[in-house]
Structure formats: C-alpha cells, structure tokens
Write a protein that holds these residues in place. Sequence first.
Motif, PDB file in Angstrom:
ATOM      1  N   GLN A  38       0.807  -1.225   0.000  1.00 19.47           N
ATOM      2  CA  GLN A  38       0.000   0.000   0.000  1.00 19.47           C
ATOM      3  C   GLN A  38       0.838   1.272   0.000  1.00 19.47           C
ATOM      4  OE1 GLN A  38      -3.530   0.623   2.020  1.00 19.47           O
ATOM      5  NE2 GLN A  38      -4.287  -1.456   1.846  1.00 19.47           N
ATOM      6  N   GLY A  39       2.097   1.179  -0.433  1.00 20.01           N
ATOM      7  CA  GLY A  39       2.921   2.372  -0.530  1.00 20.01           C
ATOM      8  C   GLY A  39       2.257   3.431  -1.394  1.00 20.01           C
ATOM      9  N   SER A  40       2.413   4.691  -1.004  1.00 21.85           N
ATOM     10  CA  SER A  40       1.704   5.772  -1.696  1.00 21.85           C
ATOM     11  C   SER A  40       2.121   5.898  -3.151  1.00 21.85           C
ATOM     12  CB  SER A  40       1.940   7.105  -0.968  1.00 21.85           C
ATOM     13  OG  SER A  40       3.319   7.424  -0.952  1.00 21.85           O
ATOM     14  N   VAL A  41       3.326   5.455  -3.483  1.00 22.64           N
ATOM     15  CA  VAL A  41       3.763   5.536  -4.881  1.00 22.64           C
ATOM     16  C   VAL A  41       2.842   4.727  -5.793  1.00 22.64           C
ATOM     17  CG1 VAL A  41       5.379   3.609  -4.658  1.00 22.64           C
ATOM     18  CG2 VAL A  41       5.754   5.323  -6.419  1.00 22.64           C
ATOM     19  N   TYR A  42       2.305   3.620  -5.252  1.00 23.55           N
ATOM     20  CA  TYR A  42       1.422   2.757  -6.050  1.00 23.55           C
ATOM     21  C   TYR A  42      -0.015   3.290  -6.084  1.00 23.55           C
ATOM     22  CZ  TYR A  42       5.433  -0.194  -5.148  1.00 23.55           C
ATOM     23  OH  TYR A  42       6.724  -0.670  -5.034  1.00 23.55           O
ATOM     24  N   SER A  90      -0.444   6.643  -6.561  1.00 22.75           N
ATOM     25  CA  SER A  90      -0.293   7.965  -7.162  1.00 22.75           C
ATOM     26  C   SER A  90      -1.007   8.046  -8.509  1.00 22.75           C
ATOM     27  CB  SER A  90       1.194   8.289  -7.335  1.00 22.75           C
ATOM     28  OG  SER A  90       1.778   7.425  -8.300  1.00 22.75           O
ATOM     29  N   PHE A  91      -1.291   9.263  -8.941  1.00 22.32           N
ATOM     30  CA  PHE A  91      -1.912   9.480 -10.241  1.00 22.32           C
ATOM     31  C   PHE A  91      -0.993   9.011 -11.369  1.00 22.32           C
ATOM     32  CE2 PHE A  91      -4.225  12.803  -7.750  1.00 22.32           C
ATOM     33  CZ  PHE A  91      -5.484  12.253  -7.892  1.00 22.32           C
ATOM     34  N   ARG A  92       0.317   9.202 -11.195  1.00 22.59           N
ATOM     35  CA  ARG A  92       1.257   8.793 -12.232  1.00 22.59           C
ATOM     36  C   ARG A  92       1.212   7.284 -12.438  1.00 22.59           C
ATOM     37  NH1 ARG A  92       5.507  11.805 -14.311  1.00 22.59           N
ATOM     38  NH2 ARG A  92       6.841  10.584 -15.708  1.00 22.59           N
ATOM     39  N   TYR A  93       1.134   6.538 -11.339  1.00 25.27           N
ATOM     40  CA  TYR A  93       1.060   5.079 -11.444  1.00 25.27           C
ATOM     41  C   TYR A  93      -0.261   4.656 -12.086  1.00 25.27           C
ATOM     42  CZ  TYR A  93       1.594   0.182  -9.988  1.00 25.27           C
ATOM     43  OH  TYR A  93       1.718  -1.193  -9.966  1.00 25.27           O
ATOM     44  N   SER A  94      -1.341   5.336 -11.716  1.00 26.12           N
ATOM     45  CA  SER A  94      -2.644   5.040 -12.319  1.00 26.12           C
ATOM     46  C   SER A  94      -2.617   5.295 -13.824  1.00 26.12           C
ATOM     47  CB  SER A  94      -3.723   5.899 -11.660  1.00 26.12           C
ATOM     48  OG  SER A  94      -4.961   5.739 -12.314  1.00 26.12           O
ATOM     49  N   ASN A  95      -2.026   6.419 -14.212  1.00 28.68           N
ATOM     50  CA  ASN A  95      -1.933   6.735 -15.636  1.00 28.68           C
ATOM     51  C   ASN A  95      -1.078   5.709 -16.376  1.00 28.68           C
ATOM     52  OD1 ASN A  95      -3.525   8.999 -15.314  1.00 28.68           O
ATOM     53  ND2 ASN A  95      -1.788  10.388 -15.047  1.00 28.68           N
ATOM     54  N   LEU A  96      -0.008   5.238 -15.711  1.00 27.47           N
ATOM     55  CA  LEU A  96       0.856   4.235 -16.337  1.00 27.47           C
ATOM     56  C   LEU A  96       0.099   2.929 -16.553  1.00 27.47           C
ATOM     57  CD1 LEU A  96       3.781   3.650 -17.289  1.00 27.47           C
ATOM     58  CD2 LEU A  96       4.221   2.742 -14.991  1.00 27.47           C
ATOM     59  N   PHE A 104      -1.985  -2.726 -17.700  1.00 26.41           N
ATOM     60  CA  PHE A 104      -1.855  -3.742 -16.652  1.00 26.41           C
ATOM     61  C   PHE A 104      -2.887  -3.488 -15.557  1.00 26.41           C
ATOM     62  CE2 PHE A 104       1.292  -0.530 -15.220  1.00 26.41           C
ATOM     63  CZ  PHE A 104       0.934  -0.360 -13.888  1.00 26.41           C
ATOM     64  N   GLN A 105      -3.126  -4.538 -14.747  1.00 24.89           N
ATOM     65  CA  GLN A 105      -4.104  -4.453 -13.663  1.00 24.89           C
ATOM     66  C   GLN A 105      -3.382  -4.258 -12.331  1.00 24.89           C
ATOM     67  OE1 GLN A 105      -7.383  -7.493 -13.922  1.00 24.89           O
ATOM     68  NE2 GLN A 105      -6.055  -8.354 -15.503  1.00 24.89           N
ATOM     69  N   PRO A 106      -3.477  -3.092 -11.720  1.00 27.71           N
ATOM     70  CA  PRO A 106      -2.853  -2.904 -10.407  1.00 27.71           C
ATOM     71  C   PRO A 106      -3.572  -3.726  -9.341  1.00 27.71           C
ATOM     72  CG  PRO A 106      -3.337  -0.801 -11.469  1.00 27.71           C
ATOM     73  CD  PRO A 106      -4.090  -1.860 -12.220  1.00 27.71           C
ATOM     74  N   SER A 107      -2.803  -4.280  -8.451  1.00 23.14           N
ATOM     75  CA  SER A 107      -3.338  -5.042  -7.319  1.00 23.14           C
ATOM     76  C   SER A 107      -2.557  -4.605  -6.080  1.00 23.14           C
ATOM     77  CB  SER A 107      -3.165  -6.539  -7.562  1.00 23.14           C
ATOM     78  OG  SER A 107      -3.488  -7.298  -6.410  1.00 23.14           O
ATOM     79  N   ILE A 108      -3.263  -4.407  -4.968  1.00 20.92           N
ATOM     80  CA  ILE A 108      -2.607  -3.901  -3.756  1.00 20.92           C
ATOM     81  C   ILE A 108      -2.961  -4.783  -2.560  1.00 20.92           C
ATOM     82  CG2 ILE A 108      -2.678  -2.006  -2.084  1.00 20.92           C
ATOM     83  CD1 ILE A 108      -2.552  -0.048  -4.262  1.00 20.92           C
ATOM     84  N   SER A 109      -1.960  -5.029  -1.721  1.00 22.68           N
ATOM     85  CA  SER A 109      -2.174  -5.802  -0.496  1.00 22.68           C
ATOM     86  C   SER A 109      -3.179  -5.104   0.409  1.00 22.68           C
ATOM     87  CB  SER A 109      -0.849  -5.962   0.260  1.00 22.68           C
ATOM     88  OG  SER A 109       0.113  -6.636  -0.514  1.00 22.68           O
ATOM     89  N   ARG A 110      -3.818  -5.899   1.238  1.00 26.81           N
ATOM     90  CA  ARG A 110      -4.725  -5.311   2.212  1.00 26.81           C
ATOM     91  C   ARG A 110      -3.931  -4.534   3.261  1.00 26.81           C
ATOM     92  NH1 ARG A 110      -7.147 -10.812   3.952  1.00 26.81           N
ATOM     93  NH2 ARG A 110      -4.961 -11.288   3.514  1.00 26.81           N
ATOM     94  N   LYS A 111      -4.568  -3.606   3.903  1.00 20.32           N
ATOM     95  CA  LYS A 111      -3.911  -2.786   4.905  1.00 20.32           C
ATOM     96  C   LYS A 111      -3.359  -3.644   6.032  1.00 20.32           C
ATOM     97  CE  LYS A 111      -4.600   1.388   7.672  1.00 20.32           C
ATOM     98  NZ  LYS A 111      -5.576   2.439   8.079  1.00 20.32           N
ATOM     99  N   ALA A 112      -2.092  -3.386   6.399  1.00 23.92           N
ATOM    100  CA  ALA A 112      -1.415  -4.097   7.491  1.00 23.92           C
ATOM    101  C   ALA A 112      -1.294  -5.589   7.236  1.00 23.92           C
ATOM    102  CB  ALA A 112      -2.128  -3.848   8.819  1.00 23.92           C
ATOM    103  N   ASN A 113      -1.207  -5.979   5.952  1.00 24.42           N
ATOM    104  CA  ASN A 113      -1.053  -7.393   5.595  1.00 24.42           C
ATOM    105  C   ASN A 113       0.133  -7.557   4.650  1.00 24.42           C
ATOM    106  OD1 ASN A 113      -3.245  -9.568   6.394  1.00 24.42           O
ATOM    107  ND2 ASN A 113      -4.280  -7.600   6.270  1.00 24.42           N
ATOM    108  N   CYS A 114       1.343  -7.453   5.188  1.00 33.71           N
ATOM    109  CA  CYS A 114       2.521  -7.619   4.330  1.00 33.71           C
ATOM    110  C   CYS A 114       2.656  -9.065   3.854  1.00 33.71           C
ATOM    111  CB  CYS A 114       3.784  -7.180   5.051  1.00 33.71           C
ATOM    112  SG  CYS A 114       4.096  -8.026   6.605  1.00 33.71           S
TER     113      CYS A 114
END
Length: 203
Positions: A111-115, A117-123, A129-139
Amino acid sequence: MGELNIKSKIRRKRAHAGKNDDLAGWVYPNLLKRDFTAFLPNRKWVTDLSEITVRAEKFFISAIMDLYNREIIAFQVSDSPDALLVEAMILQALETRELKDLGNTIIHSDQGSVYKSFRYSNLSTKLHFQPSISRKANCWDNAVIESFFSHLKTEYPHLYDVDTAVQVKEDLLLYIMYFNENRSQKKTGLFVAEVLSGITQCR
C-alpha cells in the motif's frame, strides 16, 4: 553450529518508503489474494520498494518479480522513492520481456503511496496492466518479493560498502544474477521456506 563457529545473521527490519508521493489516493483491489502461482509468464508480477543506507546516504531499490519462475525481471535504483523510479522499472521489465503492453498482467504491490499515485494510475492505463494492492497491514499478501529483499540485505553485505548509486546498481545486478540463476527456488522444492521466511520478516 557452535562447534564449527558458524553464526547466523539477523535480518534488518524493512524500511518503508514512498510515504509522500504525488497526491496518493488511488485504491485497487487485492487481485492476487496470496496466490503466488502462475502457469504462464507475464501473468502475475509482484513489486516493492526497499531502502538501504550506504555510508549515511539513502538509496531506494525498486524491483519486480514474475511469479511464473520467481525471476527478478527488472530493477532500478534512485535516491528518491517516487513514481518515476517505479515507472522506469516497469518500462525496463517491458523491454526485458519484449512486450508492447501488459494487457494480461497483474502487478501486485503493497500500500505504498507511490502505487496509489496518479502517475502510477496513468501508467497502468497506458500499458493496460491491472494494479493489485495488499490489504492494509497485511505484508503477508506480498511475501514473495518481501522475501527477496530480506535475502538481498542478508546475503549480500558488500552492498553496504559502496559509495555511489552507480555502484549500488552494479552490485545489485550481481546479486540478482545469482538470485535468478543459482539460488534455490521453487524448482528445488525450497520455495515454501522462502515465502515463510518473508512472512516472518513481516512480523
């Protein structure tokens, strides 16, 4: 171990990077759902940012792994943990795999903020590609790439003896060549231990 004077190294705690990226706010579902298997290349990639301190100077490493064969297919080094670093890494992965876009690829991160960001969304829109993010506090949701960074920092201490970002990148390349070509992976039956090791570091 005592008789042979063998001592284990304690892994350093993972530093969290990318807290102040540009207007972070995009949220994506956890598409990976801890399924670390892939039966075709370029279907599931996992990525993360990690920080190292070399002679009081901080460097940030961004790496991406294909879950099909646990190969690190791209990495970048920078003194700033921003979206430009991640974008350069993904474009490098695209070139490495000789792909025009990533229409069938999930790229999973924490869940790093870089992932977020608007720039990452635009990329993701540009490369499909399909972005996928871990659940909060679940490394644990990203344990495979967490494990890679944990082993890197433990097994390659020379990384802390260099002076410049260029040298960090050169040393990192040497370790990744070893990791991809020689280190025990799933094909030797030790992948479960690798993941469990990564999970342990999350606690």
